[in-house]
Scaffold this motif. Structure first.
Motif, PDB file in Angstrom:
ATOM      1  N   HIS A 188       0.843  -1.102   0.181  1.00  0.00           N
ATOM      2  CA  HIS A 188       0.366  -0.265  -0.210  1.00  0.00           C
ATOM      3  C   HIS A 188       0.788   1.177  -0.736  1.00  0.00           C
ATOM      4  CE1 HIS A 188      -3.080   2.738   0.924  1.00  0.00           C
ATOM      5  NE2 HIS A 188      -3.302   2.519   1.995  1.00  0.00           N
ATOM      6  N   LEU A 189       2.347   1.160   0.269  1.00  0.00           N
ATOM      7  CA  LEU A 189       2.537   2.704   1.173  1.00  0.00           C
ATOM      8  C   LEU A 189       3.699   2.692  -0.203  1.00  0.00           C
ATOM      9  CD1 LEU A 189       3.272   2.227   4.508  1.00  0.00           C
ATOM     10  CD2 LEU A 189       1.888   3.531   3.388  1.00  0.00           C
ATOM     11  N   TYR A 190       4.402   1.677  -1.049  1.00  0.00           N
ATOM     12  CA  TYR A 190       5.400   1.472  -1.688  1.00  0.00           C
ATOM     13  C   TYR A 190       4.905   0.651  -3.111  1.00  0.00           C
ATOM     14  CZ  TYR A 190       8.248   2.123   2.185  1.00  0.00           C
ATOM     15  OH  TYR A 190       9.056   3.228   3.671  1.00  0.00           O
ATOM     16  N   GLU A 191       5.401   2.012  -4.021  1.00  0.00           N
ATOM     17  CA  GLU A 191       5.724   0.760  -5.442  1.00  0.00           C
ATOM     18  C   GLU A 191       6.891  -0.397  -5.968  1.00  0.00           C
ATOM     19  OE1 GLU A 191       6.476   1.851  -9.876  1.00  0.00           O
ATOM     20  OE2 GLU A 191       5.985   3.355  -8.552  1.00  0.00           O
ATOM     21  N   ARG A 219       9.106   2.011  -4.072  1.00  0.00           N
ATOM     22  CA  ARG A 219       9.384   3.352  -3.981  1.00  0.00           C
ATOM     23  C   ARG A 219       8.407   4.039  -3.293  1.00  0.00           C
ATOM     24  NH1 ARG A 219      10.314   4.375  -9.424  1.00  0.00           N
ATOM     25  NH2 ARG A 219      12.445   5.208  -9.620  1.00  0.00           N
ATOM     26  N   GLY A 220       7.790   5.281  -2.294  1.00  0.00           N
ATOM     27  CA  GLY A 220       7.066   5.147  -1.325  1.00  0.00           C
ATOM     28  C   GLY A 220       5.896   6.154  -2.805  1.00  0.00           C
ATOM     29  N   ASP A 251      -1.142   8.310  -5.681  1.00  0.00           N
ATOM     30  CA  ASP A 251      -1.420   6.357  -6.196  1.00  0.00           C
ATOM     31  C   ASP A 251      -2.461   6.309  -5.498  1.00  0.00           C
ATOM     32  OD1 ASP A 251       0.619   7.787  -8.121  1.00  0.00           O
ATOM     33  OD2 ASP A 251       2.610   7.349  -6.750  1.00  0.00           O
ATOM     34  N   LYS A 252      -2.206   5.983  -4.145  1.00  0.00           N
ATOM     35  CA  LYS A 252      -2.762   5.347  -2.816  1.00  0.00           C
ATOM     36  C   LYS A 252      -4.150   5.327  -3.845  1.00  0.00           C
ATOM     37  CE  LYS A 252       0.610   6.163   0.574  1.00  0.00           C
ATOM     38  NZ  LYS A 252       0.745   6.446   1.926  1.00  0.00           N
ATOM     39  N   ARG A 253      -4.784   6.472  -4.440  1.00  0.00           N
ATOM     40  CA  ARG A 253      -6.611   7.231  -4.329  1.00  0.00           C
ATOM     41  C   ARG A 253      -6.598   6.189  -5.649  1.00  0.00           C
ATOM     42  NH1 ARG A 253      -6.839  13.583  -2.216  1.00  0.00           N
ATOM     43  NH2 ARG A 253      -6.713  12.886  -0.351  1.00  0.00           N
TER      44      ARG A 253
END
Length: 155
Positions: free
Chosen positions: A20-23, A128-129, A134-136
């Motif tokens: 969820h936090l990182y790609e 990568r954070g 991006d999360k949305r």
């Protein structure tokens, strides 16, 4: 409570927050140096690595912030639950990780902890954070996929 992994090992824990936090860009499988009581605690599933990360010091990879609860039946010899643990990687893999981490915005995070041939393995990933938008976008895409699956199930 453990699920079978496709490689034949039992899944101990999974860091869902990392996805969820990182790609996540590149994955590595690392062994981990543990004490006997730590392995017994892992078999009981008493581990947490949500806020942990991997650092590289003196050409060695270390995982920082992983909590393995003390084993209840260990007797008087207990391990430190929050100590840094050495990751067992090849030198070229450590060099690759160091090169990736030196790039701006990249970090190494643990993704999965599992048994493989009775040895504890840790899957780590260079990531990568993600930004808030991006999360949305990921959440929106997941909702659309869920709706399409529901429509397919109805028909």
């Amino acid at each position: 409570m453990t699920k079978k992994k496709s490689s034949g090992g039992a899944l101990i824990a999974q860091n869902k927050k990392a996805r969820h936090l990182y790609e996540l860009l590149e994955f590595f499988e690392a062994g981990i140096a543990l004490a006997g009581t730590e392995v017994k605690s892992l078999r009981a599933g008493q581990v947490s690595f949500t806020d942990s990360y991997v650092t590289i010091h003196n050409n060695e990879a270390w995982i920082v912030g992983m909590h393995i609860a003390p084993y209840a039946n260990a007797g008087y010899v207990q391990h430190d639950p929050d100590r840094d643990r050495k990751l067992l990687l090849h030198a070229r893999e450590i060099d690759t990780l160091r090169a990736r981490v030196e790039q701006k915005g990249l970090t190494v995070v643990p993704v999965k902890l599992y048994f493989k041939n009775s040895r504890v393995k840790l899957e780590i990933a260079v990531g990568r954070g993600k930004k808030l938008h991006d999360k949305r976008q990921d959440i929106k895409q997941r909702d659309v996929e869920r709706e399409t699956r529901r429509e397919i199930m109805r028909h």
